[in-house]
Design a protein around this motif. Sequence first.
Motif, PDB file in Angstrom:
ATOM      1  N   LEU A   1       2.559  -7.138   7.608  1.00 21.93           N
ATOM      2  CA  LEU A   1       2.735  -8.087   6.656  1.00 21.93           C
ATOM      3  C   LEU A   1       4.315  -8.584   6.817  1.00 21.93           C
ATOM      4  CD1 LEU A   1       2.337  -9.993   4.004  1.00 21.93           C
ATOM      5  CD2 LEU A   1       2.715  -8.135   2.547  1.00 21.93           C
TER       6      LEU A   1
ATOM      7  N   ALA B   1      -0.059  -1.431   4.223  1.00 21.37           N
ATOM      8  CA  ALA B   1       0.912  -2.676   4.277  1.00 21.37           C
ATOM      9  C   ALA B   1       2.203  -2.103   5.074  1.00 21.37           C
ATOM     10  CB  ALA B   1       1.397  -3.316   3.114  1.00 21.37           C
TER      11      ALA B   1
ATOM     12  N   PHE C   1       1.356 -14.833   2.215  1.00 25.22           N
ATOM     13  CA  PHE C   1       1.189 -13.769   1.517  1.00 25.22           C
ATOM     14  C   PHE C   1      -0.457 -13.805   1.007  1.00 25.22           C
ATOM     15  CE2 PHE C   1       0.939 -10.971  -2.247  1.00 25.22           C
ATOM     16  CZ  PHE C   1       1.372  -9.963  -1.772  1.00 25.22           C
TER      17      PHE C   1
ATOM     18  N   SER D   1       8.928  -6.601  -2.466  1.00 25.03           N
ATOM     19  CA  SER D   1       7.826  -6.536  -1.360  1.00 25.03           C
ATOM     20  C   SER D   1       7.061  -5.406  -1.250  1.00 25.03           C
ATOM     21  CB  SER D   1       8.482  -6.719  -0.009  1.00 25.03           C
ATOM     22  OG  SER D   1       8.819  -7.974   0.392  1.00 25.03           O
TER      23      SER D   1
ATOM     24  N   TYR E   1      -2.341  -4.229  -3.714  1.00 21.13           N
ATOM     25  CA  TYR E   1      -3.354  -4.498  -2.731  1.00 21.13           C
ATOM     26  C   TYR E   1      -3.375  -3.386  -1.855  1.00 21.13           C
ATOM     27  CZ  TYR E   1      -2.562  -9.100  -4.833  1.00 21.13           C
ATOM     28  OH  TYR E   1      -2.454 -10.124  -5.664  1.00 21.13           O
ATOM     29  N   ALA E   2      -2.500  -2.487  -1.533  1.00 20.12           N
ATOM     30  CA  ALA E   2      -2.553  -1.598  -0.349  1.00 20.12           C
ATOM     31  C   ALA E   2      -2.183  -0.115  -1.091  1.00 20.12           C
ATOM     32  CB  ALA E   2      -1.402  -1.847   0.622  1.00 20.12           C
TER      33      ALA E   2
ATOM     34  N   ALA F   1       6.715  -9.640   1.543  1.00 19.94           N
ATOM     35  CA  ALA F   1       5.850 -10.254   0.442  1.00 19.94           C
ATOM     36  C   ALA F   1       6.513 -11.752   0.378  1.00 19.94           C
ATOM     37  CB  ALA F   1       5.883  -9.576  -0.576  1.00 19.94           C
TER      38      ALA F   1
ATOM     39  N   CYS G   1       3.110  -5.508  -2.901  1.00 23.76           N
ATOM     40  CA  CYS G   1       2.032  -4.771  -1.926  1.00 23.76           C
ATOM     41  C   CYS G   1       1.325  -3.871  -2.547  1.00 23.76           C
ATOM     42  CB  CYS G   1       2.711  -4.291  -0.623  1.00 23.76           C
ATOM     43  SG  CYS G   1       3.200  -5.695   0.484  1.00 23.76           S
TER      44      CYS G   1
ATOM     45  N   PHE H   1      -2.827 -12.220   3.459  1.00 24.64           N
ATOM     46  CA  PHE H   1      -2.793 -10.901   3.350  1.00 24.64           C
ATOM     47  C   PHE H   1      -3.711 -10.284   2.139  1.00 24.64           C
ATOM     48  CE2 PHE H   1      -0.876  -7.377   0.998  1.00 24.64           C
ATOM     49  CZ  PHE H   1      -1.090  -6.085   1.768  1.00 24.64           C
TER      50      PHE H   1
ATOM     51  N   LEU I   1       5.883  -3.180   6.159  1.00 26.38           N
ATOM     52  CA  LEU I   1       6.921  -3.938   5.877  1.00 26.38           C
ATOM     53  C   LEU I   1       8.335  -3.986   6.778  1.00 26.38           C
ATOM     54  CD1 LEU I   1       7.074  -3.819   2.030  1.00 26.38           C
ATOM     55  CD2 LEU I   1       5.959  -5.141   3.309  1.00 26.38           C
TER      56      LEU I   1
ATOM     57  N   SER J   1      -7.148  -7.966   2.531  1.00 26.02           N
ATOM     58  CA  SER J   1      -7.157  -7.000   1.782  1.00 26.02           C
ATOM     59  C   SER J   1      -8.646  -6.603   0.653  1.00 26.02           C
ATOM     60  CB  SER J   1      -6.136  -6.623   0.687  1.00 26.02           C
ATOM     61  OG  SER J   1      -6.083  -7.648  -0.325  1.00 26.02           O
TER      62      SER J   1
ATOM     63  N   VAL K   1       2.395   1.827   1.515  1.00 29.87           N
ATOM     64  CA  VAL K   1       3.192   0.752   2.124  1.00 29.87           C
ATOM     65  C   VAL K   1       4.392   1.452   2.801  1.00 29.87           C
ATOM     66  CG1 VAL K   1       4.933  -0.949   1.393  1.00 29.87           C
ATOM     67  CG2 VAL K   1       3.154  -0.436  -0.069  1.00 29.87           C
TER      68      VAL K   1
END
Length: 356
Positions: A177, A214, A195, A235, A242-243, A180, A239, A198, A216, A202, A246
Amino acid sequence: MSEPSPDVYERGRGMDAHNKVMREIRGLKEKHYDPHEPTRVWIDEDNTPSGVYQSLTIILNTGGCRWARAGGCTMCGYVAESVEGGTVEHEALMDQIQVCLDHEAENAEEKSPLIKIYTSGSFLDEREVPAETRDAIAETFSDRERIVVESLPDFVDREKLDDFVSRGLDTDVAVGLETATDRVRRDCVNKYFAFDDFVAASEEADAAGAGIKAYLLMKPPFLSESEAIEDMKSSVRRCAEYAHTVSMNPCNVQRYTMVDELHFRGGYRPPWLWSVAEVLRDTADADAIVVSDPVGHGSDRGPHNCGECDDLVQKAIKDFDLRQDPSVFEQVDCDCKATWRAVVEEETSYAMPLAN
């Protein structure tokens, strides 16, 4: 593949300008690669939702990222390591897998429960990894516990992921990603998706019974140190919705990239390791495992401090990755921290870098 919006793909401007420059830079590549040998393979430890696992990390040598062949991301030099011609046959890709299994047998006392497979593009893009190969790889590692495969959001599809999930593997999709913030991803990284794409990926992974990891990018070109820190803090938190993991990776200077051109002319410095520590410390309470892997730490082309404290800060970062305890950063200090603070306070995008 998602299409860039017209306002960022106007001829000679925005993404069109970035891609033109990137194609010219990548055209300088001279080295060629063996399609029967993986780009890299190594054994490490990784923090997962199921605990800390020994991991076998594989970077397959494919025809390269589809977006990178159009020009691609400003910091990514991995396409320069890809096989010429755009396609690697099934048999050659499976030869690469065997090389990785041989490496594991020679360097680990037991099989790694966690397998991580990257292509420097998209493992789920069937132009890079055919369906036949994806299925064969899933069968090869069906006796392991967890697998991570890399992909751009476009190619995340529940039927593809079912090759792994149906074999009882805890499956994660690693999505690059980078940030964000859509503006930063578009204008600094030169990545085409939003975003929202993404988020949709997900949801597709979740429907398949898979998770999201994710990735970054800390401090792409054209951001000051303070802007990069704040972008990563926000970010990571977005994230984490959803993740489950990270991975915040500091930018390093790779060959055949726009970042390399800027660095050569004194217009780019990789992030300070103190900045990495600050982001990890601040986001330790996020609802996700937050980790970082400062590749090339301590070198001029990688994330670094003054040279005296780099290894100590890197060790603290690695410790944090495994234990998620921000107090590890209280145990490291150096005189150069004052310089870092001054850079964070005074550096702007129009006057950078302030320190090397």
